[in-house]
Structure formats: structure tokens, C-alpha cells
Design a protein around this motif. Sequence first.
Motif, PDB file in Angstrom:
ATOM      1  N   GLU A  77       0.808  -1.275   0.099  1.00  0.00           N
ATOM      2  CA  GLU A  77       0.008  -0.192   0.209  1.00  0.00           C
ATOM      3  C   GLU A  77       0.689   1.323   0.038  1.00  0.00           C
ATOM      4  O   GLU A  77       1.950   1.325   0.554  1.00  0.00           O
ATOM      5  CB  GLU A  77      -0.906   0.188   1.076  1.00  0.00           C
ATOM      6  CG  GLU A  77      -2.094  -1.036   1.143  1.00  0.00           C
ATOM      7  CD  GLU A  77      -3.094  -0.813   2.393  1.00  0.00           C
ATOM      8  OE1 GLU A  77      -3.106   0.390   2.779  1.00  0.00           O
ATOM      9  OE2 GLU A  77      -3.843  -1.735   2.386  1.00  0.00           O
ATOM     10  N   SER A  94      -2.754   7.196   1.038  1.00  0.00           N
ATOM     11  CA  SER A  94      -3.720   7.016  -0.165  1.00  0.00           C
ATOM     12  C   SER A  94      -5.127   8.027   0.081  1.00  0.00           C
ATOM     13  O   SER A  94      -5.451   8.184   1.153  1.00  0.00           O
ATOM     14  CB  SER A  94      -4.157   5.526  -0.160  1.00  0.00           C
ATOM     15  OG  SER A  94      -4.670   4.991   1.072  1.00  0.00           O
ATOM     16  N   TYR A  95      -5.667   7.969  -1.055  1.00  0.00           N
ATOM     17  CA  TYR A  95      -6.997   8.693  -1.002  1.00  0.00           C
ATOM     18  C   TYR A  95      -8.062   8.068  -1.902  1.00  0.00           C
ATOM     19  O   TYR A  95      -7.760   7.414  -3.092  1.00  0.00           O
ATOM     20  CB  TYR A  95      -6.602  10.162  -1.635  1.00  0.00           C
ATOM     21  CG  TYR A  95      -7.792  10.970  -1.990  1.00  0.00           C
ATOM     22  CD1 TYR A  95      -8.676  10.727  -3.324  1.00  0.00           C
ATOM     23  CD2 TYR A  95      -8.797  11.704  -1.042  1.00  0.00           C
ATOM     24  CE1 TYR A  95      -9.581  11.241  -3.770  1.00  0.00           C
ATOM     25  CE2 TYR A  95     -10.010  12.009  -1.406  1.00  0.00           C
ATOM     26  CZ  TYR A  95     -10.331  12.010  -2.591  1.00  0.00           C
ATOM     27  OH  TYR A  95     -11.586  12.730  -2.831  1.00  0.00           O
ATOM     28  N   ARG A  96      -9.139   8.091  -1.469  1.00  0.00           N
ATOM     29  CA  ARG A  96     -10.285   7.810  -2.235  1.00  0.00           C
ATOM     30  C   ARG A  96     -11.586   8.398  -2.061  1.00  0.00           C
ATOM     31  O   ARG A  96     -11.596   8.792  -0.675  1.00  0.00           O
ATOM     32  CB  ARG A  96     -10.499   6.035  -2.210  1.00  0.00           C
ATOM     33  CG  ARG A  96     -10.840   5.534  -0.543  1.00  0.00           C
ATOM     34  CD  ARG A  96     -10.682   3.977  -0.544  1.00  0.00           C
ATOM     35  NE  ARG A  96     -10.351   3.515   0.774  1.00  0.00           N
ATOM     36  CZ  ARG A  96     -11.571   2.881   1.286  1.00  0.00           C
ATOM     37  NH1 ARG A  96     -12.604   2.798   0.519  1.00  0.00           N
ATOM     38  NH2 ARG A  96     -11.400   2.431   2.583  1.00  0.00           N
ATOM     39  N   VAL A 106     -15.486   7.903  -1.034  1.00  0.00           N
ATOM     40  CA  VAL A 106     -16.245   6.760  -0.236  1.00  0.00           C
ATOM     41  C   VAL A 106     -17.636   7.220  -0.409  1.00  0.00           C
ATOM     42  O   VAL A 106     -18.197   8.336  -0.305  1.00  0.00           O
ATOM     43  CB  VAL A 106     -15.731   6.347   0.877  1.00  0.00           C
ATOM     44  CG1 VAL A 106     -14.244   5.607   0.711  1.00  0.00           C
ATOM     45  CG2 VAL A 106     -15.713   7.422   2.133  1.00  0.00           C
ATOM     46  N   HIS A 136     -14.710  12.417   1.221  1.00  0.00           N
ATOM     47  CA  HIS A 136     -13.044  12.178   1.009  1.00  0.00           C
ATOM     48  C   HIS A 136     -12.488  11.200   2.121  1.00  0.00           C
ATOM     49  O   HIS A 136     -12.715  11.619   3.359  1.00  0.00           O
ATOM     50  CB  HIS A 136     -12.368  13.566   1.080  1.00  0.00           C
ATOM     51  CG  HIS A 136     -12.940  14.282  -0.043  1.00  0.00           C
ATOM     52  ND1 HIS A 136     -12.764  14.362  -1.480  1.00  0.00           N
ATOM     53  CD2 HIS A 136     -13.953  15.542   0.284  1.00  0.00           C
ATOM     54  CE1 HIS A 136     -13.392  15.454  -1.881  1.00  0.00           C
ATOM     55  NE2 HIS A 136     -14.003  16.071  -1.034  1.00  0.00           N
ATOM     56  N   GLU A 188      -7.160   6.759   9.534  1.00  0.00           N
ATOM     57  CA  GLU A 188      -7.708   7.205   8.271  1.00  0.00           C
ATOM     58  C   GLU A 188      -8.601   8.638   8.870  1.00  0.00           C
ATOM     59  O   GLU A 188      -8.671   8.641  10.071  1.00  0.00           O
ATOM     60  CB  GLU A 188      -8.872   6.228   8.108  1.00  0.00           C
ATOM     61  CG  GLU A 188      -8.440   4.950   7.508  1.00  0.00           C
ATOM     62  CD  GLU A 188      -9.539   4.126   6.860  1.00  0.00           C
ATOM     63  OE1 GLU A 188      -9.593   3.225   6.330  1.00  0.00           O
ATOM     64  OE2 GLU A 188     -10.981   4.281   7.422  1.00  0.00           O
ATOM     65  N   GLN A 248      -1.201   7.795  -3.264  1.00  0.00           N
ATOM     66  CA  GLN A 248      -2.204   6.950  -4.311  1.00  0.00           C
ATOM     67  C   GLN A 248      -3.465   7.539  -4.341  1.00  0.00           C
ATOM     68  O   GLN A 248      -4.050   7.979  -3.422  1.00  0.00           O
ATOM     69  CB  GLN A 248      -2.361   5.610  -3.564  1.00  0.00           C
ATOM     70  CG  GLN A 248      -3.208   4.758  -4.521  1.00  0.00           C
ATOM     71  CD  GLN A 248      -3.068   3.299  -4.010  1.00  0.00           C
ATOM     72  OE1 GLN A 248      -1.966   2.700  -3.841  1.00  0.00           O
ATOM     73  NE2 GLN A 248      -4.316   2.740  -3.653  1.00  0.00           N
ATOM     74  N   ILE A 249      -3.852   8.047  -5.629  1.00  0.00           N
ATOM     75  CA  ILE A 249      -5.053   8.778  -6.009  1.00  0.00           C
ATOM     76  C   ILE A 249      -6.163   7.949  -6.653  1.00  0.00           C
ATOM     77  O   ILE A 249      -5.777   7.366  -7.552  1.00  0.00           O
ATOM     78  CB  ILE A 249      -4.870  10.088  -6.747  1.00  0.00           C
ATOM     79  CG1 ILE A 249      -3.722  10.887  -5.951  1.00  0.00           C
ATOM     80  CG2 ILE A 249      -6.367  10.967  -6.684  1.00  0.00           C
ATOM     81  CD1 ILE A 249      -4.038  11.503  -4.653  1.00  0.00           C
ATOM     82  N   GLU A 250      -7.210   7.954  -6.214  1.00  0.00           N
ATOM     83  CA  GLU A 250      -8.381   7.202  -6.675  1.00  0.00           C
ATOM     84  C   GLU A 250      -9.451   8.236  -7.205  1.00  0.00           C
ATOM     85  O   GLU A 250     -10.197   8.792  -6.171  1.00  0.00           O
ATOM     86  CB  GLU A 250      -8.841   6.002  -6.013  1.00  0.00           C
ATOM     87  CG  GLU A 250     -10.104   5.400  -6.432  1.00  0.00           C
ATOM     88  CD  GLU A 250     -10.807   4.100  -5.542  1.00  0.00           C
ATOM     89  OE1 GLU A 250     -11.990   4.277  -5.319  1.00  0.00           O
ATOM     90  OE2 GLU A 250      -9.992   3.420  -5.245  1.00  0.00           O
ATOM     91  N   ARG A 286     -12.601  10.305  -8.149  1.00  0.00           N
ATOM     92  CA  ARG A 286     -14.170  10.120  -7.828  1.00  0.00           C
ATOM     93  C   ARG A 286     -14.722   9.936  -9.203  1.00  0.00           C
ATOM     94  O   ARG A 286     -14.374  10.335 -10.137  1.00  0.00           O
ATOM     95  CB  ARG A 286     -14.672  11.606  -7.190  1.00  0.00           C
ATOM     96  CG  ARG A 286     -16.059  11.598  -6.847  1.00  0.00           C
ATOM     97  CD  ARG A 286     -16.769  12.953  -6.763  1.00  0.00           C
ATOM     98  NE  ARG A 286     -15.916  13.766  -5.976  1.00  0.00           N
ATOM     99  CZ  ARG A 286     -16.423  15.117  -5.440  1.00  0.00           C
ATOM    100  NH1 ARG A 286     -17.570  15.456  -5.851  1.00  0.00           N
ATOM    101  NH2 ARG A 286     -15.746  15.891  -4.772  1.00  0.00           N
ATOM    102  N   ARG A 287     -15.814   9.302  -8.901  1.00  0.00           N
ATOM    103  CA  ARG A 287     -16.627   8.966 -10.266  1.00  0.00           C
ATOM    104  C   ARG A 287     -17.163  10.317 -10.995  1.00  0.00           C
ATOM    105  O   ARG A 287     -17.568  11.009 -10.196  1.00  0.00           O
ATOM    106  CB  ARG A 287     -17.893   8.018  -9.813  1.00  0.00           C
ATOM    107  CG  ARG A 287     -17.694   6.504  -9.327  1.00  0.00           C
ATOM    108  CD  ARG A 287     -19.058   5.832  -9.157  1.00  0.00           C
ATOM    109  NE  ARG A 287     -19.855   6.582  -8.079  1.00  0.00           N
ATOM    110  CZ  ARG A 287     -19.563   6.098  -6.670  1.00  0.00           C
ATOM    111  NH1 ARG A 287     -18.668   5.426  -6.483  1.00  0.00           N
ATOM    112  NH2 ARG A 287     -20.320   6.630  -5.910  1.00  0.00           N
TER     113      ARG A 287
END
Length: 262
Positions: free
Chosen positions: A33, A37-39, A41, A50, A181, A248-250, A252-253
Motif C-alpha cells: 500500500e 492513499s486517497y479515495r 467513499v 473524502h 484514516e 495513491q489517488i483514486e 471520484r466517479r
Amino acid sequence: MHSVPRAGVSRLILALALVLALVSERAASAEGEAPLSYRFVETPGGVGAHLLRADLQKVELRMLYAQDMGAGALTARQFLDRTGATAVFNGPFFDLDGSPMGLLVVDGVERVALRPVDWGVFSLTDSGPSIVHTRDWKSDRQVDAAFQVGPRLVVDGEVLSLKSQSARRTALCVLPDGRIEVLVSPGSIRSDDLAGFFAAEGCSDALNLDGGTSSQLYLRRAGIVVDEPGGVAVPVAVGLFVAAQEAQIEPRRGCAAFRSCS
């Protein structure tokens, strides 16, 4: 001396092998990992938020005090620009005059004393991060960073009984492996939904930070920006610093990147 039946020895060896395999698998997973990291949710109430996850053995966490930068209050973006942090989010409550309302330790120095209220204390020491009740706080150790705020949301993995109130939220949890987190919600989220989310994430303890117009997040890494502005500048924020490694970036839809998605 009692002898152990051969079948019992075999079961014991098998059990130990399974435990070692699980430990190795978890260690390998953790090593794979990103330090930060970011996602984006979805919480139990259907509100998007965020979420940052940070390994504080590889990511430096620092309390940022606007007073030390010649200002009464700053936005998350301004804190980041002035310090070079990778990500900044708002921290504890503050009074009308901008004074932090509770314990504040910055770079190992206590700047504001503990307040005798039914809140929690987040702290970072050489042993890692922790969240305890105000009454359990002990100052007889070297603390790198700490702040007092509340209410606590999760204690020992269990959701606390909370008032069903909705607001924009910033909250922080500690995972059993020592990572943290941080959740910042653009919209209103109920406190019990927030607690339920952290419990489902496997957090051992979680703490509600200042919310409402104070809630804000700014992350900038490798040309990608995550910007969730608040309605006001804040006197104290929390900075996460990643050296020589990319977060690590994910996305947003609906957003190819976060350069202008806020």
C-alpha cells in the motif's frame, strides 16, 4: 510429564502454520500500500466523502498552528502552501477569538492545556497514534503531536451511543495496525452513520473533529489536486507530509482528475 497425542501435535502445527500465513499475507498487503492513499467513499447514509489513509511510520503528521505563521487563521490550502505538506485538513474546535478549545501539542511542545471535558485526545508518540478519553490522558511521556476534541465515535471497535445530528464532518480514526484514516464530508452526514463507517473500516478508535464550515481538505501531489474548501479559515490544522513518494489517488466517479473537482 504428560505426553501430547500425535493428532493434537499435528493440529497445533497446522494452526501455527495458518497463523503465520495470515501474518505474512497481512504484512505483504501492508507493504504494497502507498504510505498515503486517497479515495472517495460512500458512507452508510449515502453521503459521499473524502477518505485519506496514512501510515505514520512513513508519513509525517504535524500540527499546524496559524499563530506560528504570523496569522490568526488560515485555510487548508494556505497551510499547505506555507508548509509544503502533501495534505492538510482542519483540526480541533476553536473559540470566537480563534483560541484552540482544548489540549494542543505542536512539535512536542504543549501550547494549550488539557480541558476537563467529555472529549477525546488524539496523540502521536514514538509508539504510534492513539485516541483516549480526556480522563485517561497522561502527559508523562514524550508526545510529538496532540489535540483534544470530541465526541469520540468508536471505542475499542464498538460504536458509541451518539446524538443523531447531521453536519459536514471531519473525523479521524486509528486502525489496529497503527495507520490512521481521515474522513472529510462535503455534505451533511449523521454522527452515527460516520461512526458506523469507521467501525466497518475496522478502526479501533475514532474521534469527531471540528465540523460544519470548518471542515476542509486540501491535497496536492504529482499535479493532482483534491480541494474541499471550508467556509472559514481555521487557527489549527493537521498536515501530512510524504517525502519522495507519491500519494495513491483514486478519482471520484465522474472526475478524471481532481484539478477542479471539489
